[in-house]
Motif scaffolding. Structure first.
Motif, PDB file in Angstrom:
ATOM      1  N   THR A  36      -4.380   9.624  -2.339  1.00 44.21           N
ATOM      2  CA  THR A  36      -4.230   9.041  -3.313  1.00 44.21           C
ATOM      3  C   THR A  36      -5.363   9.004  -4.496  1.00 44.21           C
ATOM      4  O   THR A  36      -5.559   9.461  -5.294  1.00 44.21           O
ATOM      5  CB  THR A  36      -3.511   7.799  -3.068  1.00 44.21           C
ATOM      6  OG1 THR A  36      -2.575   7.804  -2.070  1.00 44.21           O
ATOM      7  CG2 THR A  36      -2.633   7.362  -4.367  1.00 44.21           C
ATOM      8  N   MET A  83       2.588   2.251  -3.246  1.00 48.35           N
ATOM      9  CA  MET A  83       1.465   2.654  -4.042  1.00 48.35           C
ATOM     10  C   MET A  83       1.430   1.326  -5.307  1.00 48.35           C
ATOM     11  O   MET A  83       1.330   1.223  -6.569  1.00 48.35           O
ATOM     12  CB  MET A  83       1.981   3.681  -5.157  1.00 48.35           C
ATOM     13  CG  MET A  83       2.250   4.909  -4.574  1.00 48.35           C
ATOM     14  SD  MET A  83       2.404   6.405  -5.592  1.00 48.35           S
ATOM     15  CE  MET A  83       0.400   6.705  -6.318  1.00 48.35           C
ATOM     16  N   GLY A  84       1.173   0.507  -4.484  1.00 46.65           N
ATOM     17  CA  GLY A  84       0.734  -1.091  -4.966  1.00 46.65           C
ATOM     18  C   GLY A  84      -0.780  -1.058  -4.950  1.00 46.65           C
ATOM     19  O   GLY A  84      -1.357  -0.323  -3.968  1.00 46.65           O
ATOM     20  N   LYS A  85      -1.456  -2.144  -5.355  1.00 44.35           N
ATOM     21  CA  LYS A  85      -2.851  -2.423  -5.360  1.00 44.35           C
ATOM     22  C   LYS A  85      -3.346  -3.257  -4.004  1.00 44.35           C
ATOM     23  O   LYS A  85      -2.658  -4.338  -3.792  1.00 44.35           O
ATOM     24  CB  LYS A  85      -3.298  -3.234  -6.508  1.00 44.35           C
ATOM     25  CG  LYS A  85      -4.897  -2.818  -6.641  1.00 44.35           C
ATOM     26  CD  LYS A  85      -5.462  -3.729  -7.862  1.00 44.35           C
ATOM     27  CE  LYS A  85      -4.967  -3.320  -9.147  1.00 44.35           C
ATOM     28  NZ  LYS A  85      -5.410  -4.134 -10.209  1.00 44.35           N
ATOM     29  N   ASP A 121      -7.616   2.006  -9.331  1.00 44.07           N
ATOM     30  CA  ASP A 121      -6.803   0.745  -9.084  1.00 44.07           C
ATOM     31  C   ASP A 121      -5.955   0.481 -10.489  1.00 44.07           C
ATOM     32  O   ASP A 121      -5.355  -0.766 -10.225  1.00 44.07           O
ATOM     33  CB  ASP A 121      -7.863  -0.421  -8.917  1.00 44.07           C
ATOM     34  CG  ASP A 121      -8.726  -0.518 -10.177  1.00 44.07           C
ATOM     35  OD1 ASP A 121      -8.810   0.225 -10.956  1.00 44.07           O
ATOM     36  OD2 ASP A 121      -9.256  -1.877 -10.096  1.00 44.07           O
ATOM     37  N   ASP A 147      -2.535  -0.137 -12.038  1.00 47.54           N
ATOM     38  CA  ASP A 147      -1.304  -0.537 -11.404  1.00 47.54           C
ATOM     39  C   ASP A 147      -0.141   0.606 -11.781  1.00 47.54           C
ATOM     40  O   ASP A 147       0.885   0.547 -11.510  1.00 47.54           O
ATOM     41  CB  ASP A 147      -0.802  -1.779 -11.947  1.00 47.54           C
ATOM     42  CG  ASP A 147      -1.466  -2.924 -11.435  1.00 47.54           C
ATOM     43  OD1 ASP A 147      -1.590  -2.741 -10.116  1.00 47.54           O
ATOM     44  OD2 ASP A 147      -1.985  -3.861 -12.244  1.00 47.54           O
ATOM     45  N   ALA A 185     -11.045  -1.818  -4.013  1.00 44.22           N
ATOM     46  CA  ALA A 185      -9.495  -2.162  -4.334  1.00 44.22           C
ATOM     47  C   ALA A 185      -8.860  -1.172  -4.904  1.00 44.22           C
ATOM     48  O   ALA A 185      -9.383  -0.301  -5.685  1.00 44.22           O
ATOM     49  CB  ALA A 185      -9.534  -3.093  -5.579  1.00 44.22           C
ATOM     50  N   MET A 186      -7.953  -0.598  -4.460  1.00 52.47           N
ATOM     51  CA  MET A 186      -7.195   0.633  -4.744  1.00 52.47           C
ATOM     52  C   MET A 186      -5.744   0.787  -4.824  1.00 52.47           C
ATOM     53  O   MET A 186      -4.987  -0.081  -4.136  1.00 52.47           O
ATOM     54  CB  MET A 186      -7.706   1.841  -3.807  1.00 52.47           C
ATOM     55  CG  MET A 186      -7.433   1.325  -2.456  1.00 52.47           C
ATOM     56  SD  MET A 186      -7.747   2.852  -1.467  1.00 52.47           S
ATOM     57  CE  MET A 186      -6.151   3.623  -1.230  1.00 52.47           C
ATOM     58  N   ILE A 187      -5.112   1.618  -5.119  1.00 53.37           N
ATOM     59  CA  ILE A 187      -3.643   1.842  -5.160  1.00 53.37           C
ATOM     60  C   ILE A 187      -3.332   2.813  -4.037  1.00 53.37           C
ATOM     61  O   ILE A 187      -4.012   3.672  -3.880  1.00 53.37           O
ATOM     62  CB  ILE A 187      -3.031   2.605  -6.517  1.00 53.37           C
ATOM     63  CG1 ILE A 187      -3.020   1.658  -7.757  1.00 53.37           C
ATOM     64  CG2 ILE A 187      -1.554   2.813  -6.367  1.00 53.37           C
ATOM     65  CD1 ILE A 187      -2.419   0.520  -7.834  1.00 53.37           C
ATOM     66  N   GLY A 188      -2.504   2.209  -2.875  1.00 54.95           N
ATOM     67  CA  GLY A 188      -2.256   2.877  -1.694  1.00 54.95           C
ATOM     68  C   GLY A 188      -1.449   4.257  -1.979  1.00 54.95           C
ATOM     69  O   GLY A 188      -1.081   4.433  -3.134  1.00 54.95           O
ATOM     70  N   PRO A 189      -0.945   4.766  -1.077  1.00 53.61           N
ATOM     71  CA  PRO A 189      -1.273   4.464   0.532  1.00 53.61           C
ATOM     72  C   PRO A 189      -2.489   5.265   1.099  1.00 53.61           C
ATOM     73  O   PRO A 189      -2.777   4.672   1.969  1.00 53.61           O
ATOM     74  CB  PRO A 189       0.050   5.085   1.077  1.00 53.61           C
ATOM     75  CG  PRO A 189       0.253   6.250   0.317  1.00 53.61           C
ATOM     76  CD  PRO A 189       0.219   6.057  -1.032  1.00 53.61           C
ATOM     77  N   ILE A 205      -0.231   3.913 -11.733  1.00 49.86           N
ATOM     78  CA  ILE A 205      -0.382   5.157 -11.015  1.00 49.86           C
ATOM     79  C   ILE A 205       1.023   5.543 -10.494  1.00 49.86           C
ATOM     80  O   ILE A 205       1.527   6.626 -10.553  1.00 49.86           O
ATOM     81  CB  ILE A 205      -1.504   5.171  -9.738  1.00 49.86           C
ATOM     82  CG1 ILE A 205      -2.766   4.926 -10.324  1.00 49.86           C
ATOM     83  CG2 ILE A 205      -1.354   6.366  -9.111  1.00 49.86           C
ATOM     84  CD1 ILE A 205      -3.940   4.663  -9.390  1.00 49.86           C
ATOM     85  N   LYS A 206       1.764   4.904  -9.913  1.00 53.43           N
ATOM     86  CA  LYS A 206       3.042   4.845  -9.176  1.00 53.43           C
ATOM     87  C   LYS A 206       3.819   5.431 -10.472  1.00 53.43           C
ATOM     88  O   LYS A 206       4.727   6.308  -9.940  1.00 53.43           O
ATOM     89  CB  LYS A 206       3.654   3.429  -9.028  1.00 53.43           C
ATOM     90  CG  LYS A 206       4.797   3.598  -8.075  1.00 53.43           C
ATOM     91  CD  LYS A 206       5.404   2.293  -7.560  1.00 53.43           C
ATOM     92  CE  LYS A 206       6.608   2.314  -6.727  1.00 53.43           C
ATOM     93  NZ  LYS A 206       7.046   1.218  -6.191  1.00 53.43           N
ATOM     94  N   SER A 249       0.906  -1.114  -0.102  1.00 55.72           N
ATOM     95  CA  SER A 249      -0.163   0.020   0.045  1.00 55.72           C
ATOM     96  C   SER A 249       0.657   1.275   0.109  1.00 55.72           C
ATOM     97  O   SER A 249       0.598   2.087  -0.758  1.00 55.72           O
ATOM     98  CB  SER A 249      -0.952  -0.120   1.312  1.00 55.72           C
ATOM     99  OG  SER A 249      -1.860   1.183   0.958  1.00 55.72           O
TER     100      SER A 249
END
Lengths: 293, 222
Positions: free
Chosen positions: B22, A109-111, B74, B76, B13-17, B78-79, A106
């Motif tokens: 975010t 920046m992972g899912k 969600d 992948d 379901a999401m991209i953290g943090p 985004i990072k 998290s």
């Protein structure tokens, strides 16, 4: 009008019918949201696959959070658990590694799947995976466990809160541990009553915990609190399956959590003003990341 | 009469943090792109309050870029969205403003599209991934991005609203809520129409053909 449920009522219904809690919870969801059962089940199954993937990703070497403050702790702990030297036994220590792994994904920046929040997202997958591995439970049984967990989470959210900003860490990692403990009991074949006791024991053990993240970021101490939450949930589940009861019923524990959250000053509710966030080291880290202000 | 769904407890379901810093930030960027209605070429983003203070640690900048590129919460990618933006020829400048925040998590985005079109959009992340778009160009609005939303800029004349809503009604579109924002009496107005069904391109053409209508923007996929 919001429909409110209490846990005792769910347990009573499940025991009368001789079915697991998740059956009752799934049935209610189907009726209240007017969504077919199959669709609900598939959605939860998708979430579970995302969760399991996060567990795997998070325990790999080379992870690093956005701030660079955390990264390979889950990998370190996994390696240690594999060494067979773990004082807490391989299962518990591996569960803690899994929980930290999801937290790491998290903050890199992972899912992940919020459960109930992003900051406490490691506890539920870690505990459910561990319980399933230990008992040889099928994926369907895990999905059932997720419905049990979500049903309890809903009650906590209705009565108290599942947000650190309103209830402190007890509302995030505490709620997650409570949800995970009850779900683990069901996965292991325990009774609805035992699931309720497990949830109560886990939640009691973390009541009062404040939300004081360093620099306002979901990293320190959140990742390690996910590890502790997983261990707490597994131990609470084991105690309940062993026949130990919580003297205070779960609905009253949730009420106490609400009271404590209301009494908690704002400075200890996700504002980074007090507690760990206000230590000299935390303030130094904050200056290092965000520059001086 | 419905209670909360169990999926408000487990999920999204999401991209953290962070769901607010975010996921919510991404949705503000995405909404700004919808207002622009084309591929953006340049973006100036002013971050206010907590966004300004903690954006690097929460990936708020990457999330906003991802939203401008049209990604979902969600995704992948985004990072690496900042790199993806430069690859796609989108030039983004971030500025921070610690004082004068309307809401602690606010971003003001000025976009220029590939055709040279300009828009200004301001939005706030209100928690749990929810957002409110509070300004579109000079108009003060309140768009939550829950329903398909039609923005209709039009001259301030009697009967325009009736003509537009009649077109929607005749096309079988149910209006969930509606607001009219105006800069001043007699100046141009902006209708903000939230609908249950998305407004198709054919209906958009009909609305655009109404004489007093200056411009329409359909925000169908938040």
């Amino acid at each position: 009008m919001i429909l409110r449920h209490d846990f005792a009522e769910l347990v009573e219904k499940a025991e009368k019918r001789g079915c697991p809690l998740w059956e009752i919870i799934l049935e209610r969801e189907e009726q209240e949201q007017a969504v077919p059962r199959r669709e609900l089940w598939n959605k939860m199954t998708d979430y579970w696959r995302t969760m399991s993937q996060a567990v795997e990703e998070g325990m790999k070497a080379g992870n690093r959070s956005l701030s660079g403050l955390v990264g390979e702790e889950a990998y370190q702990l996994k390696r240690y658990a594999e060494s067979g030297r773990a004082l807490g036994g391989p299962n518990t220590v591996m569960a803690a590694a899994k929980a930290m792994g999801v937290g790491t994904v998290s903050v890199s920046m992972g899912k992940i799947v919020a459960a109930p929040t992003a900051g406490s997202s490691g506890i539920l997958p870690a505990v459910l995976l561990t319980a399933a591995e230990q008992t040889g439970a099928s994926e369907d049984r895990i999905i059932g466990g997720l419905f049990t967990a979500a049903g309890i989470g809903r009650i906590i959210d209705d009565i108290a809160s599942t947000s650190g900003a309103s209830g402190g860490c007890q509302a995030e990692c505490g709620a997650a541990a409570c949800m995970a403990a009850a779900a683990a009991v069901e996965i292991a074949g325990g009774t609805p009553g035992q699931a309720a006791h497990a949830g109560a024991i886990a939640l009691k053990s973390i009541l009062g915990l404040v939300c004081d993240p360093v620099a306002g970021m979901v990293e320190i101490p959140c990742i390690k609190r996910n590890a502790m939450g997983a261990a707490n949930a597994l131990l609470a589940a084991d105690m309940a399956i062993a026949g130990i009861e919580s003297r205070i019923p779960i609905d009253e524990v949730i009420g106490a959590m609400k009271e404590i959250g209301d009494l908690m000053p704002a400075s200890l509710r996700e504002t980074a003003q007090a507690g760990l966030a206000n230590t000299p080291t935390a303030r130094a880290i904050e200056r290092q990341i965000f520059g001086t202000e | 009469m419905t209670g909360k769904s169990v999926f408000e407890i487990i999920g999204p379901a999401m991209i953290g943090p962070s769901s607010s810093h975010t996921a919510g930030a991404l949705r503000i960027g995405r909404a700004a792109r919808l207002v622009l209605g084309e591929k953006p070429a340049t973006a100036e983003i002013v971050l206010y309050g907590s966004f300004a203070k903690t954006y690097r640690g929460h990936g708020t900048d990457r999330a906003l870029a991802a939203g401008l590129l049209g990604m979902n919460t969600d995704d992948d990618r985004i990072k690496d969205a900042l790199a993806a933006a430069s690859r796609e020829g989108l030039d983004i400048v971030f500025k921070t403003e610690l004082s004068g925040a309307v809401h602690p998590n606010t971003a003001a985005i000025t976009l220029t599209g590939v055709s040279g079109r300009n828009v200004a959009v301001e939005g706030s992340s209100t928690g749990g991934g929810n957002i409110v778009i509070s300004r579109v160009n000079q108009f003060i609005v309140n768009i939550r991005g829950v329903y398909p939303t039609l923005l209709v800029e039009h001259r301030d004349r009697p009967g325009v609203i009736g003509r537009v809503t009649t077109i929607l009604g005749q096309s079988g579109i149910n209006i969930a809520s509606m607001n009219v924002a105006r800069k001043q009496k007699g100046a141009d107005n902006l209708m903000v129409i939230e609908t249950d069904e998305p407004v198709t391109e054919e209906m958009q053409k009909q609305v655009a053909a109404t004489p007093e209508v200056i411009e329409i923007i359909a925000m169908n996929s938040f």
